[in-house]
Design an enzyme around this catalytic site. Structure first.
Site, PDB file in Angstrom:
ATOM      1  CE1 TYR A   1       7.342  -4.683  14.004  1.00  0.00           C
ATOM      2  CE2 TYR A   1       9.059  -4.928  15.724  1.00  0.00           C
ATOM      3  CZ  TYR A   1       8.296  -5.274  14.346  1.00  0.00           C
ATOM      4  OH  TYR A   1       9.470  -6.036  13.627  1.00  0.00           O
TER       5      TYR A   1
ATOM      6  CG  ASP B   1      -4.148  -2.015   3.593  1.00  0.00           C
ATOM      7  OD1 ASP B   1      -4.413  -3.090   4.507  1.00  0.00           O
ATOM      8  OD2 ASP B   1      -3.943  -1.018   4.039  1.00  0.00           O
TER       9      ASP B   1
ATOM     10  N   GLY C   1      13.115   0.482  27.119  1.00  0.00           N
ATOM     11  CA  GLY C   1      12.600  -0.857  26.204  1.00  0.00           C
ATOM     12  C   GLY C   1      13.898  -1.749  25.777  1.00  0.00           C
TER      13      GLY C   1
ATOM     14  CG  ASN D   1      -0.234   0.005   2.563  1.00  0.00           C
ATOM     15  OD1 ASN D   1       0.922   0.217   2.509  1.00  0.00           O
ATOM     16  ND2 ASN D   1      -0.941  -0.116   3.648  1.00  0.00           N
TER      17      ASN D   1
ATOM     18  CB  SER E   1      11.226  -9.213  15.062  1.00  0.00           C
ATOM     19  OG  SER E   1      12.117  -8.556  15.715  1.00  0.00           O
TER      20      SER E   1
ATOM     21  CE  LYS F   1       6.520  -7.968  12.554  1.00  0.00           C
ATOM     22  NZ  LYS F   1       6.213  -8.293  11.048  1.00  0.00           N
TER      23      LYS F   1
ATOM     24  NE  ARG G   1      19.616  -4.263  20.219  1.00  0.00           N
ATOM     25  CZ  ARG G   1      19.939  -3.960  21.235  1.00  0.00           C
ATOM     26  NH1 ARG G   1      21.297  -4.485  21.980  1.00  0.00           N
ATOM     27  NH2 ARG G   1      19.244  -3.425  21.984  1.00  0.00           N
TER      28      ARG G   1
ATOM     29  CG  PHE H   1      19.110 -11.702  15.384  1.00  0.00           C
ATOM     30  CD1 PHE H   1      18.415 -12.849  14.893  1.00  0.00           C
ATOM     31  CD2 PHE H   1      19.506 -11.547  16.758  1.00  0.00           C
ATOM     32  CE1 PHE H   1      17.973 -13.948  15.909  1.00  0.00           C
ATOM     33  CE2 PHE H   1      19.214 -12.658  17.649  1.00  0.00           C
ATOM     34  CZ  PHE H   1      18.304 -13.831  17.237  1.00  0.00           C
ATOM     35  CG  ASN H   2      19.538  -5.614  15.072  1.00  0.00           C
ATOM     36  OD1 ASN H   2      19.156  -6.357  15.923  1.00  0.00           O
ATOM     37  ND2 ASN H   2      19.210  -4.259  15.704  1.00  0.00           N
TER      38      ASN H   2
ATOM     39  CG  ASN I   1       7.870   2.808   6.258  1.00  0.00           C
ATOM     40  OD1 ASN I   1       7.875   4.272   6.255  1.00  0.00           O
ATOM     41  ND2 ASN I   1       8.509   2.203   6.617  1.00  0.00           N
TER      42      ASN I   1
ATOM     43  CG  ASN J   1      15.971   0.632  13.553  1.00  0.00           C
ATOM     44  OD1 ASN J   1      14.838   0.842  12.525  1.00  0.00           O
ATOM     45  ND2 ASN J   1      15.753   0.258  14.512  1.00  0.00           N
TER      46      ASN J   1
HETATM   47  P1  NAD Z   1       9.508  -1.372   5.482  1.00  0.00           P
HETATM   48  O1  NAD Z   1       8.576  -0.578   6.198  1.00  0.00           O
HETATM   49  O2  NAD Z   1      10.619  -1.086   4.478  1.00  0.00           O
HETATM   50  O3  NAD Z   1       8.582  -2.452   4.369  1.00  0.00           O
HETATM   51  C1  NAD Z   1       7.286  -2.892   4.903  1.00  0.00           C
HETATM   52  C2  NAD Z   1       6.488  -2.689   3.713  1.00  0.00           C
HETATM   53  O4  NAD Z   1       4.935  -3.073   4.022  1.00  0.00           O
HETATM   54  C3  NAD Z   1       6.385  -1.118   3.141  1.00  0.00           C
HETATM   55  O5  NAD Z   1       6.730  -0.851   1.991  1.00  0.00           O
HETATM   56  C4  NAD Z   1       4.833  -0.867   3.654  1.00  0.00           C
HETATM   57  O6  NAD Z   1       4.427   0.244   2.707  1.00  0.00           O
HETATM   58  C5  NAD Z   1       3.982  -2.183   3.498  1.00  0.00           C
HETATM   59  N1  NAD Z   1       2.827  -2.246   4.341  1.00  0.00           N
HETATM   60  C6  NAD Z   1       2.839  -1.832   5.621  1.00  0.00           C
HETATM   61  N2  NAD Z   1       1.451  -1.889   5.850  1.00  0.00           N
HETATM   62  C7  NAD Z   1       0.655  -2.484   5.011  1.00  0.00           C
HETATM   63  C8  NAD Z   1      -0.568  -2.975   4.661  1.00  0.00           C
HETATM   64  N3  NAD Z   1      -1.417  -2.787   5.616  1.00  0.00           N
HETATM   65  N4  NAD Z   1      -0.825  -3.520   3.648  1.00  0.00           N
HETATM   66  C9  NAD Z   1      -0.066  -3.441   2.461  1.00  0.00           C
HETATM   67  N5  NAD Z   1       1.310  -3.220   2.472  1.00  0.00           N
HETATM   68  C10 NAD Z   1       1.577  -2.740   3.536  1.00  0.00           C
HETATM   69  O7  NAD Z   1       9.985  -2.521   6.567  1.00  0.00           O
HETATM   70  P2  NAD Z   1      10.956  -3.526   6.229  1.00  0.00           P
HETATM   71  O8  NAD Z   1      12.256  -3.128   7.076  1.00  0.00           O
HETATM   72  O9  NAD Z   1      11.231  -3.989   4.969  1.00  0.00           O
HETATM   73  O10 NAD Z   1      10.489  -4.635   7.242  1.00  0.00           O
HETATM   74  C11 NAD Z   1       9.742  -5.810   6.661  1.00  0.00           C
HETATM   75  C12 NAD Z   1       8.912  -6.975   7.650  1.00  0.00           C
HETATM   76  O11 NAD Z   1      10.125  -7.350   8.386  1.00  0.00           O
HETATM   77  C13 NAD Z   1       8.123  -6.050   8.530  1.00  0.00           C
HETATM   78  O12 NAD Z   1       7.160  -6.915   9.040  1.00  0.00           O
HETATM   79  C14 NAD Z   1       8.960  -5.912   9.734  1.00  0.00           C
HETATM   80  O13 NAD Z   1       8.234  -5.787  11.053  1.00  0.00           O
HETATM   81  C15 NAD Z   1       9.762  -7.193   9.804  1.00  0.00           C
HETATM   82  N6  NAD Z   1      11.262  -6.874  10.306  1.00  0.00           N
HETATM   83  C16 NAD Z   1      11.798  -5.761  10.010  1.00  0.00           C
HETATM   84  C17 NAD Z   1      12.943  -5.598  10.720  1.00  0.00           C
HETATM   85  C18 NAD Z   1      13.813  -4.390  10.429  1.00  0.00           C
HETATM   86  O14 NAD Z   1      14.710  -4.034  11.459  1.00  0.00           O
HETATM   87  N7  NAD Z   1      13.709  -3.601   9.439  1.00  0.00           N
HETATM   88  C19 NAD Z   1      13.428  -6.524  11.819  1.00  0.00           C
HETATM   89  C20 NAD Z   1      12.642  -7.585  12.097  1.00  0.00           C
HETATM   90  C21 NAD Z   1      11.291  -7.813  11.454  1.00  0.00           C
HETATM   91  C1  UD1 Z   2      14.893  -2.156  17.378  1.00  0.00           C
HETATM   92  C2  UD1 Z   2      13.658  -2.477  17.772  1.00  0.00           C
HETATM   93  C3  UD1 Z   2      13.234  -3.982  17.745  1.00  0.00           C
HETATM   94  C4  UD1 Z   2      13.249  -4.312  16.205  1.00  0.00           C
HETATM   95  C5  UD1 Z   2      14.665  -3.857  15.699  1.00  0.00           C
HETATM   96  C6  UD1 Z   2      14.743  -4.427  14.173  1.00  0.00           C
HETATM   97  C7  UD1 Z   2      13.374  -0.687  19.659  1.00  0.00           C
HETATM   98  C8  UD1 Z   2      13.336  -0.661  21.302  1.00  0.00           C
HETATM   99  N1  UD1 Z   2      13.613  -2.200  19.380  1.00  0.00           N
HETATM  100  O1  UD1 Z   2      15.924  -2.852  17.805  1.00  0.00           O
HETATM  101  O2  UD1 Z   2      11.975  -4.126  18.133  1.00  0.00           O
HETATM  102  O3  UD1 Z   2      12.914  -5.679  15.876  1.00  0.00           O
HETATM  103  O4  UD1 Z   2      14.979  -2.552  15.953  1.00  0.00           O
HETATM  104  O5  UD1 Z   2      14.343  -3.413  13.489  1.00  0.00           O
HETATM  105  O6  UD1 Z   2      13.419   0.254  18.907  1.00  0.00           O
HETATM  106  N2  UD1 Z   2      21.191   2.873  19.353  1.00  0.00           N
HETATM  107  C9  UD1 Z   2      21.644   4.317  19.797  1.00  0.00           C
HETATM  108  N3  UD1 Z   2      21.313   5.445  19.207  1.00  0.00           N
HETATM  109  C10 UD1 Z   2      20.342   5.579  18.265  1.00  0.00           C
HETATM  110  C11 UD1 Z   2      19.805   4.280  17.859  1.00  0.00           C
HETATM  111  C12 UD1 Z   2      20.295   3.225  18.422  1.00  0.00           C
HETATM  112  O7  UD1 Z   2      22.507   4.266  20.613  1.00  0.00           O
HETATM  113  O8  UD1 Z   2      20.153   6.671  17.592  1.00  0.00           O
HETATM  114  C13 UD1 Z   2      21.429   1.793  19.839  1.00  0.00           C
HETATM  115  C14 UD1 Z   2      20.568   0.852  20.647  1.00  0.00           C
HETATM  116  O9  UD1 Z   2      20.335   1.424  22.036  1.00  0.00           O
HETATM  117  C15 UD1 Z   2      20.638  -0.506  20.273  1.00  0.00           C
HETATM  118  C16 UD1 Z   2      21.423  -0.354  18.986  1.00  0.00           C
HETATM  119  O10 UD1 Z   2      21.934   0.877  18.919  1.00  0.00           O
HETATM  120  O11 UD1 Z   2      21.880  -0.960  21.285  1.00  0.00           O
HETATM  121  C17 UD1 Z   2      20.775  -0.822  17.969  1.00  0.00           C
HETATM  122  O12 UD1 Z   2      19.450  -0.111  17.957  1.00  0.00           O
HETATM  123  P1  UD1 Z   2      18.250  -0.164  17.049  1.00  0.00           P
HETATM  124  O13 UD1 Z   2      18.997  -0.277  15.474  1.00  0.00           O
HETATM  125  O14 UD1 Z   2      17.158   0.766  17.166  1.00  0.00           O
HETATM  126  O15 UD1 Z   2      17.748  -1.755  16.840  1.00  0.00           O
HETATM  127  P2  UD1 Z   2      17.229  -2.600  18.488  1.00  0.00           P
HETATM  128  O16 UD1 Z   2      17.094  -1.703  19.480  1.00  0.00           O
HETATM  129  O17 UD1 Z   2      17.934  -3.695  18.505  1.00  0.00           O
END
Ligand code: NAD
Ligand code: UD1
Length: 340
Positions: free
Chosen positions: A151, A60, A296, A34, A126, A155, A233, A180-181, A37, A201
């Site tokens: 969030y 959507d 958190g 949709n 995640s 999941k 991480r 992971f990250n 983002n 992030n």
């Molecule tokens: P992202 O926001 O870049 O991609 C998500 C996509 O889903 C976007 O393009 C958004 O437009 C679309 N979207 C959201 N709601 C929708 C809906 N209702 N219908 C249709 N499309 C919709 O995020 P990402 O980083 O690519 O993450 C992808 C998936 O992985 C997500 O489910 C996220 O929760 C999961 N995930 C991401 C991370 C991370 O750090 N990036 C970590 C763990 C899990």
């Molecule tokens: C975050 C989310 C987690 C999600 C993951 C992957 C939170 C609390 N958790 O995790 O749910 O699954 O992203 O998308 O947001 N940091 C700084 N300064 C910053 C940003 C981050 O010091 O401006 C530190 C954080 O404290 C952490 C590390 O960098 O120690 C990584 O942070 P981030 O990239 O946000 O990922 P997570 O916290 O692991």
């Protein structure tokens, strides 16, 4: 009709890189997104990189009519389900939006899949579902913890829905991928992560400081029980994640039930190590200040990735320098992201 893969959320960060990987191995892809983002420019760039085309449907996952039409029009063999909202802070402010998109949206998708007779699914979960384990590294048999925000809970809820669904009907074959990250970008520097507004992030924040868009990084706490006191991480290159999806897809097409795989490198890096590595890769300074811990946050988190290696034949190939270099190439070439 050729069999195709449906990628929900395929215009997003991980979805776009995975869509590219699917096209590169010769699969046909339908993307449903949709664009809440993301930008469809990402998908056009995916097509440019591989010289192949995909079908994009703007819509959507909560819209059953769109889903039914899609499944009627295309013969889908499996779904990679990325669509969802992912900003932790926003989820605390707008919980209904998160449960609606992530939980109601997923249930709407699973219902449409069942109506269409499609039972193969890979879900983006995640490492957040583990909560704060006392032991490292984290393996898939660790109990899930209590996520501290909507969030994370969304999941875990979808994971539970899928477990119950698979118990109710053995035709389901589900891969729960616990990322992971995710960081980095495609090595071309043409597609990458494009966060809305000020990034939450670490990596997007660091790269925007390095390019001068943001003044300095706030390091959230240096009094954690880690070697240098900052959070540790398991950062994983998005291209490795994309490869992990191909392997999981192959596997779920041959099995049934619910399988869980961690996608991580098995190596943890601290915030200060990330800053140093990024400075080295970019040749730019990343000024920072240590501030209070972010509420958190956990001290440390890294994966035991052996199950994915054993069962999927997958392991992360790219190292920290690759992650930093590729993030920087994307940032330098696209200072405004996709420009939306
Ligand atoms: P992202 O926001 O870049 O991609 C998500 C996509 O889903 C976007 O393009 C958004 O437009 C679309 N979207 C959201 N709601 C929708 C809906 N209702 N219908 C249709 N499309 C919709 O995020 P990402 O980083 O690519 O993450 C992808 C998936 O992985 C997500 O489910 C996220 O929760 C999961 N995930 C991401 C991370 C991370 O750090 N990036 C970590 C763990 C899990
Ligand atoms: C975050 C989310 C987690 C999600 C993951 C992957 C939170 C609390 N958790 O995790 O749910 O699954 O992203 O998308 O947001 N940091 C700084 N300064 C910053 C940003 C981050 O010091 O401006 C530190 C954080 O404290 C952490 C590390 O960098 O120690 C990584 O942070 P981030 O990239 O946000 O990922 P997570 O916290 O692991």
């Amino acid at each position: 009709m050729t069999e195709k893969i449906l990628v929900t959320g395929g215009a997003g960060f991980i979805g776009s890189h995975t869509t590219l990987a699917l096209l590169e191995v010769g699969l046909e892809v339908v993307v449903l997104d949709n664009l809440s983002n993301s930008s469809d420019i990402a998908l056009r760039r995916v097509e440019d990189i591989c010289g192949k085309s995909l079908t994009f449907i703007e819509g959507d996952i909560r819209n059953s009519q769109i889903l039914d039409d899609l499944f009627n029009e295309h013969r889908i063999s499996a779904v990679l389900h990325f669509a969802g909202l992912k900003a932790v802070g926003q989820s605390v402010r707008m919980p209904l939006n998160y449960y609606d998109n992530n939980v109601v949206g997923s249930i709407s998708l699973f219902n449409a899949m069942a109506r269409a007779g499609v039972f193969n699914l890979v879900f983006s979960s995640s490492a957040t579902v583990y909560g704060e384990p006392t032991q490292m590294p984290i393996s898939e048999d660790f109990p899930t913890g209590i996520p501290t925000n909507p969030y994370g809970r969304s999941k875990l809820m979808v994971e539970d829905v899928l477990r119950d669904l698979s118990l109710s009907d053995p035709r389901w074959s589900v891969g729960l991928l616990r990322y992971f990250n995710p960081v980095g970008a495609h090595e071309s520097g043409i597609i990458g992560e494009d966060p809305n507004g000020i990034p939450n992030n670490l990596l997007p924040y660091v790269s925007q400081v390095a390019i001068g868009k943001l003044k300095h990084l706030s390091v959230f706490g240096n009094d954690y029980p880690t070697p240098d006191g900052t959070g540790v991480r398991d950062y994983i290159h998005v291209q490795d994640l994309a490869d992990g999806h191909l392997c999981a897809l192959q596997k779920i097409l041959q099995t049934n039930g619910v399988n869980i795989w961690n996608l991580g490198t098995g190596i943890g890096y601290s915030v200060l190590e990330i800053i140093r590595a990024f400075e080295e890769a970019s040749g730019r300074a990343v000024p920072y200040q240590v501030v209070e811990r972010r509420s958190g946050d956990i001290a440390q988190c890294w994966a035991a990735p052996e199950k994915a290696t054993r069962e999927l034949g997958w392991s992360a190939k790219r190292n920290l320098l690759d992650m930093m270099t590729d993030t920087w190439r994307w940032q330098l070439g696209n200072p405004q992201g996709y420009g939306h």
